[in-house]
Design a protein around this motif. Sequence first.
Motif, PDB file in Angstrom:
ATOM      1  N   TRP A  52    -113.030  34.353 -19.505  1.00 53.85           N
ATOM      2  CA  TRP A  52    -114.167  33.909 -20.302  1.00 53.85           C
ATOM      3  C   TRP A  52    -114.422  34.793 -21.522  1.00 53.85           C
ATOM      4  O   TRP A  52    -115.016  34.353 -22.506  1.00 53.85           O
ATOM      5  N   GLU A  53    -113.984  36.056 -21.494  1.00 59.45           N
ATOM      6  CA  GLU A  53    -114.268  36.949 -22.613  1.00 59.45           C
ATOM      7  C   GLU A  53    -113.512  36.560 -23.878  1.00 59.45           C
ATOM      8  O   GLU A  53    -113.871  36.987 -24.975  1.00 59.45           O
ATOM      9  N   MET A  55    -113.288  33.362 -24.921  1.00 56.30           N
ATOM     10  CA  MET A  55    -113.738  32.006 -25.249  1.00 56.30           C
ATOM     11  C   MET A  55    -114.888  32.054 -26.243  1.00 56.30           C
ATOM     12  O   MET A  55    -115.550  33.083 -26.416  1.00 56.30           O
ATOM     13  N   ILE A  57    -118.697  30.751 -27.632  1.00 55.15           N
ATOM     14  CA  ILE A  57    -120.007  30.797 -26.973  1.00 55.15           C
ATOM     15  C   ILE A  57    -120.272  29.545 -26.129  1.00 55.15           C
ATOM     16  O   ILE A  57    -120.750  29.648 -24.998  1.00 55.15           O
ATOM     17  N   THR A  59    -118.181  27.473 -24.671  1.00 56.43           N
ATOM     18  CA  THR A  59    -117.346  27.460 -23.477  1.00 56.43           C
ATOM     19  C   THR A  59    -117.791  28.532 -22.495  1.00 56.43           C
ATOM     20  O   THR A  59    -117.743  28.332 -21.279  1.00 56.43           O
ATOM     21  N   ARG A  60    -118.253  29.676 -22.991  1.00 52.60           N
ATOM     22  CA  ARG A  60    -118.782  30.731 -22.103  1.00 52.60           C
ATOM     23  C   ARG A  60    -119.989  30.234 -21.328  1.00 52.60           C
ATOM     24  O   ARG A  60    -120.151  30.535 -20.144  1.00 52.60           O
ATOM     25  N   ARG A  61    -120.841  29.474 -22.001  1.00 54.29           N
ATOM     26  CA  ARG A  61    -122.022  28.918 -21.312  1.00 54.29           C
ATOM     27  C   ARG A  61    -121.587  27.946 -20.207  1.00 54.29           C
ATOM     28  O   ARG A  61    -122.166  27.932 -19.115  1.00 54.29           O
ATOM     29  N   THR A  64    -120.356  29.950 -17.367  1.00 54.21           N
ATOM     30  CA  THR A  64    -121.497  30.553 -16.681  1.00 54.21           C
ATOM     31  C   THR A  64    -122.146  29.548 -15.724  1.00 54.21           C
ATOM     32  O   THR A  64    -122.510  29.897 -14.598  1.00 54.21           O
TER      33      THR A  64
END
Length: 109
Positions: A52-53, A55, A57, A59-61, A64
């Motif tokens: 995820w680091e 990706m 914002i 896609t990170r959400r 999450t």
Amino acid sequence: MLILLFQSIENMTRYVPLTIMLVLELVQTSAIFELIGTMSEKLKDAVYGVPWEHMDIKTRRTVTIFLINVQEPIYVQALGLAQIGLAQMAALELNVYKSVETHIVFRWN
């Protein structure tokens, strides 16, 4: 001894195959529910392993949200009381066998 339980050969030939089919269906259903629980645990590990680091914002959400949703493994419960799985199925079949065996012994005496 089985004839004593079913009281005739005709009843035995009618109900023994039905009983075997129902037990096999119970085993199959329990195995499927056990597989669902196992796969949901593997899903948690797979989501944790997502990079995820690297990706953006949005896609990170999304990742999450996935992480939040996979925290607890999925287990199917009967009426919200007990989990359904192979161990519970084996215990149920053992109890049924003991009660039938007791019925045969009391009937024999």
